[in-house]
Design an enzyme around this catalytic site. Structure first.
Site, PDB file in Angstrom:
ATOM      1  N   CYS A 149       0.816  -1.213   0.000  1.00  0.00           N
ATOM      2  CA  CYS A 149       0.000   0.000   0.000  1.00  0.00           C
ATOM      3  C   CYS A 149       0.852   1.267   0.000  1.00  0.00           C
ATOM      4  CB  CYS A 149      -0.889   0.019   1.236  1.00  0.00           C
ATOM      5  SG  CYS A 149      -1.878  -1.463   1.386  1.00  0.00           S
ATOM      6  N   ARG A 165       5.077   0.375  -6.102  1.00  0.00           N
ATOM      7  CA  ARG A 165       4.974  -0.515  -4.941  1.00  0.00           C
ATOM      8  C   ARG A 165       3.991  -1.659  -5.197  1.00  0.00           C
ATOM      9  NH1 ARG A 165       6.518   2.734  -0.157  1.00  0.00           N
ATOM     10  NH2 ARG A 165       5.164   1.517   1.167  1.00  0.00           N
ATOM     11  N   TRP A 206      -2.871  -2.705  -1.776  1.00  0.00           N
ATOM     12  CA  TRP A 206      -2.424  -4.029  -2.215  1.00  0.00           C
ATOM     13  C   TRP A 206      -3.124  -5.008  -1.278  1.00  0.00           C
ATOM     14  CZ3 TRP A 206       0.585  -8.186  -0.357  1.00  0.00           C
ATOM     15  CH2 TRP A 206       1.161  -9.005  -1.352  1.00  0.00           C
ATOM     16  N   ASN A 213      -1.299   1.546   5.853  1.00  0.00           N
ATOM     17  CA  ASN A 213      -0.374   0.566   5.271  1.00  0.00           C
ATOM     18  C   ASN A 213       0.104  -0.300   6.426  1.00  0.00           C
ATOM     19  OD1 ASN A 213       1.622  -0.835   3.948  1.00  0.00           O
ATOM     20  ND2 ASN A 213       3.032   0.884   3.801  1.00  0.00           N
ATOM     21  N   GLY A 214       0.038  -1.630   6.264  1.00  0.00           N
ATOM     22  CA  GLY A 214       0.462  -2.530   7.341  1.00  0.00           C
ATOM     23  C   GLY A 214      -0.600  -3.570   7.596  1.00  0.00           C
ATOM     24  N   GLU A 242      19.744 -15.099  -9.538  1.00  0.00           N
ATOM     25  CA  GLU A 242      19.208 -13.747  -9.728  1.00  0.00           C
ATOM     26  C   GLU A 242      18.756 -13.545 -11.176  1.00  0.00           C
ATOM     27  OE1 GLU A 242      18.098 -11.422  -8.090  1.00  0.00           O
ATOM     28  OE2 GLU A 242      18.237  -9.662  -9.371  1.00  0.00           O
ATOM     29  N   LYS A 290      14.946 -12.532 -12.188  1.00  0.00           N
ATOM     30  CA  LYS A 290      14.637 -11.349 -13.010  1.00  0.00           C
ATOM     31  C   LYS A 290      13.749 -11.745 -14.175  1.00  0.00           C
ATOM     32  CE  LYS A 290      15.459  -8.976 -11.060  1.00  0.00           C
ATOM     33  NZ  LYS A 290      15.777  -8.441  -9.777  1.00  0.00           N
ATOM     34  N   GLU A 295      10.106 -12.754 -12.932  1.00  0.00           N
ATOM     35  CA  GLU A 295       9.223 -11.741 -12.354  1.00  0.00           C
ATOM     36  C   GLU A 295       8.732 -10.726 -13.381  1.00  0.00           C
ATOM     37  OE1 GLU A 295      10.788  -9.474  -9.058  1.00  0.00           O
ATOM     38  OE2 GLU A 295      12.713  -9.169 -10.022  1.00  0.00           O
ATOM     39  N   HIS A 338      21.146 -34.153 -10.714  1.00  0.00           N
ATOM     40  CA  HIS A 338      20.363 -34.821  -9.666  1.00  0.00           C
ATOM     41  C   HIS A 338      18.876 -34.526  -9.805  1.00  0.00           C
ATOM     42  CE1 HIS A 338      24.162 -35.925  -7.820  1.00  0.00           C
ATOM     43  NE2 HIS A 338      24.548 -34.669  -8.024  1.00  0.00           N
ATOM     44  N   LYS A 342       6.857  -3.638  -4.692  1.00  0.00           N
ATOM     45  CA  LYS A 342       8.268  -3.261  -4.576  1.00  0.00           C
ATOM     46  C   LYS A 342       8.767  -3.490  -3.147  1.00  0.00           C
ATOM     47  CE  LYS A 342      12.189  -1.316  -5.815  1.00  0.00           C
ATOM     48  NZ  LYS A 342      13.120  -2.154  -6.578  1.00  0.00           N
TER      49      LYS A 342
HETATM   50  O1  M6R Z   1      13.630  -4.056  -0.341  1.00  0.00           O
HETATM   51  P1  M6R Z   1      14.286  -5.402  -0.257  1.00  0.00           P
HETATM   52  O2  M6R Z   1      15.612  -5.439  -0.930  1.00  0.00           O
HETATM   53  O3  M6R Z   1      14.370  -5.915   1.146  1.00  0.00           O
HETATM   54  O4  M6R Z   1      13.330  -6.362  -1.056  1.00  0.00           O
HETATM   55  C1  M6R Z   1      13.553  -7.746  -1.095  1.00  0.00           C
HETATM   56  C2  M6R Z   1      12.756  -8.409  -2.187  1.00  0.00           C
HETATM   57  O5  M6R Z   1      11.388  -8.223  -1.975  1.00  0.00           O
HETATM   58  C3  M6R Z   1      13.119  -7.853  -3.572  1.00  0.00           C
HETATM   59  O6  M6R Z   1      14.472  -7.998  -3.833  1.00  0.00           O
HETATM   60  C4  M6R Z   1      12.316  -8.597  -4.666  1.00  0.00           C
HETATM   61  O7  M6R Z   1      12.724  -9.919  -4.747  1.00  0.00           O
HETATM   62  C5  M6R Z   1      12.454  -7.877  -6.004  1.00  0.00           C
HETATM   63  N1  M6R Z   1      11.210  -7.879  -6.689  1.00  0.00           N
HETATM   64  C6  M6R Z   1      13.431  -8.521  -6.906  1.00  0.00           C
HETATM   65  O8  M6R Z   1      13.524  -7.901  -8.137  1.00  0.00           O
END
Ligand code: M6R
Length: 609
Positions: free
Chosen positions: A2, A27, A74, A100-101, A482, A486, A489, A505, A604
């Site tokens: 949010c 976000r 959200w 938010n929370g 990673e 990427k 996502e 394996h 985010k």
């Molecule tokens: O703000 P943070 O680095 O703690 O966030 C961690 C993950 O939520 C963040 O890296 C997420 O995996 C991203 N969408 C990756 O691109």
């Protein structure tokens, strides 16, 4: 997650809220709304879907006024719907709340308030806050919000307005981020300073269990006992344009291209010569502290977890300290044993990730010293750490983390090198070479970006496939993980990041012409083994894209396609090697027409566990 924006002043509050919320779109959200107080009456507009829907509604049903609160939701409790979207109102419709929370005791509060005659219109946890404030209100809105905060369990950043208080905006927080923006004849609240940077470069970052009582002319900060709180003004260190796309099609693309400059900034004043010690301000550890370390635990989520894995590898392999990299969300369940001399390193772009914050508290409670590696200055994780090293990446708006990752890696390279030097575990010439290697990373990153068209051509060959395997070994395993994260996502292609050694394996069963493999095969100790793995995949008719080091004459004969990176010591290859994989994911997603900066279902900053 949010987003909150609130405004009080002589401008049009809904307009400011809407523009501010647009800067929080990254976000992630599924509905939005705005409330204002005008001529002694509270009025609200809410929609499901994007802010464009809210803007369209505001054109057909205009809303104007000098004080207002806006929200992007959200969904956590209750599906996306107009009723569940914020702001939430009291029964009398005279006060509005954005939140938010997560309110953990919302069910019991809801039952209690229902029993007292309050009528609920939504399934959300937030609505109890509106009714609770309504119940506790006796003419002083600040006192009512304060009293309500005492009864709430969980996390919250709140914005509250009331039609009987047309010159008052209230912000309050516990565990969820909230800043108060300082203007002239106007003031703001926001869950992220980027939302209000267009109008001010000064904020108060308010602390947990603190509130702001804000008018157009002034800001008073209190704790929940109504004691005044003094906070230093925080000057936002980046210009308003940093939160704009600057001619790029997507924020992600802009942020990928910002990496060399951001890396130079990150090194500045810390590593300036191979013959000088590395200086990490904020680390807050003496040489004796560093020499006394027995173990280093990294904990983080998502991309930051992958950076933590690189850090952990370097800490053990180079600084010679036993180390492990943990998923923050899993750490507490394990009830970890924290021995004396343990350093916990929490890595986070936002500094607000709930799982990472919980891991921090767990590790701290068990006696670990906590250092965090963070981007967002003065965020919750930074504030709760014993030491903090900022990566100085500037605002990262694309949901897919790019520049934050490579700068986390760069910072951890410096940290491991610093620890190795202080502990005297590497010969001077090895340390010197390591420092030179780290200092070269920004230029090598720039070289990788200059080859974007080559990567784009590879992306064009594969973007229509549905499955991918990313393989790596040693320090390149996190690079593969990673790279896969990427791709999945932002392009929704199913991609697994896997240890190349583990491939035999199980995952090798997946290999077929319709599954492509990205093999991180940069020069180094594990290169030959990686080539062996590539051959195993080719023998089973799987297409292979190799990520290889300039000058490798062998690999083009083995792989179907190659993405090239400049030569550098394997131990410091992680940051640069990531860049072609970021570009590859970006172009695949762009060719597929995906919503790159706001991928479906993602937020985010994940402020719930
Ligand atoms: O703000 P943070 O680095 O703690 O966030 C961690 C993950 O939520 C963040 O890296 C997420 O995996 C991203 N969408 C990756 O691109």
């Amino acid at each position: 997650m949010c987003g909150i924006v609130g405004y009080i002043g002589d401008k049009d509050a809904p307009l400011i809220c809407l523009q501010g919320l647009r800067r929080l779109e990254y976000r992630g959200y599924d509905s939005a709304g705005i409330s204002v107080v005008v001529d002694g009456l509270l009025d609200t507009r809410k929609v499901v879907g994007k802010l464009d829907n809210l803007e369209a509604l505001l054109q057909t049903e205009p809303l104007h006024g000098p004080v207002g609160i806006g929200h992007t939701r959200w969904a956590t409790h209750g599906k996306p719907s107009v009723d569940n979207s914020h702001p939430h109102l009291s029964c009398a419709g005279d006060l509005a709340v954005v939140h938010n929370g997560i309110i953990e005791n919302y069910s019991e509060l809801r039952e209690q308030l229902r029993g007292e005659g309050h009528e609920f219109r939504s399934q959300t946890d937030t609505e109890v806050i509106a009714h609770l404030i309504e119940k506790l209100y006796q003419g002083n809105l600040g006192d009512a919000v304060r009293a309500a905060c005492h009864e709430l369990r969980g996390s919250f950043a709140l914005g509250v307005i009331h039609q009987s208080h047309p010159d008052l905006l209230i912000g309050a927080r516990r565990f969820s981020p909230l800043v108060v923006g300082i203007g002239k004849g106007e003031n703001f609240i926001a869950s992220d300073m980027g939302a209000i940077r267009k109008w001010t470069d000064q904020v108060y970052v308010i602390g947990d269990d603190e509130m702001g009582e804000i008018t157009s002319q002034g800001i008073e900060l209190f704790d929940l006992e109504k004691q005044p709180v003094h906070r230093e003004i925080f000057n936002i260190p980046w210009p308003a344009e940093a939160a704009e796309k600057g001619g790029h099609k997507h924020f992600m693309h802009k942020e990928i291209h910002e990496q060399p400059a951001a890396m130079r900034e990150c090194l500045l004043g810390r590593l300036s010569s191979p013959d000088k010690p590395i200086v990490l301000e904020g680390l807050n550890m003496t040489d004796d502290d560093i020499r006394g370390l027995k173990k280093v635990i990294f904990a983080a989520c998502g991309t930051a977890y992958h950076a933590g894995l690189v850090g952990s590898f370097l800490m053990e392999n180079f600084a010679r300290i036993p180390s492990e990299g943990d998923l923050a969300a899993e750490l507490r369940a394990r009830n970890p044993v924290v021995l004396e001399g343990t350093l916990a390193i929490l890595v986070s772009q936002s500094g607000e990730t709930a799982d990472t914050l919980v891991a921090l508290r767990e590790l701290k409670e068990k006696g670990a010293r906590v250092v965090s590696v963070i981007n967002v200055v003065d965020s919750s994780i930074a504030r709760e750490s014993d030491g903090v090293v900022y990566i100085q990446a500037g605002p990262e708006i694309g949901v897919a983390s790019t520049k934050a990752y490579t700068l986390q890696v760069l910072t951890l390279q410096m940290l491991a090198c610093h620890f190795a030097e202080v502990r005297g575990v590497q010969p001077p010439e090895v340390l010197r070479d390591m420092k030179i290697g780290i200092m070269n990373v920004p230029e090598q990153a720039a070289e990788c970006l200059a080859r974007e068209d080559d990567v784009k051509a590879v992306a064009a060959k594969y973007y229509q496939l549905h499955n991918a395997l990313y393989l790596g070994r040693g320090i390149s395993l996190p690079t593969a993980m990673e790279g896969a994260l990427k791709l999945k996502e932002i392009s929704y292609i199913h991609a697994e990041g896997y240890s190349a050694g583990e491939m035999k394996h199980g995952p090798i069963a997946l290999v077929e012409p319709a599954l492509f493999t990205v093999a991180v095969a940069v020069q180094g100790d594990v290169y030959e083994k990686m080539v062996g793995n590539i051959q195993e995949i080719k023998a089973r008719e799987g297409p292979v894209i190799a990520l290889a080091t300039d000058g490798d004459e062998y690999i083009p004969g083995e792989a179907d396609d190659v993405m090239w990176v400049p030569a550098c010591p394997e131990l410091i290859s992680a940051a640069t090697a990531q860049i072609p994989l970021q570009l590859f994911a970006y172009h695949v997603a762009d060719m597929k027409g995906c919503h790159i900066d706001q991928p479906r279902n993602l937020a985010k900053t994940v402020t719930v566990e």
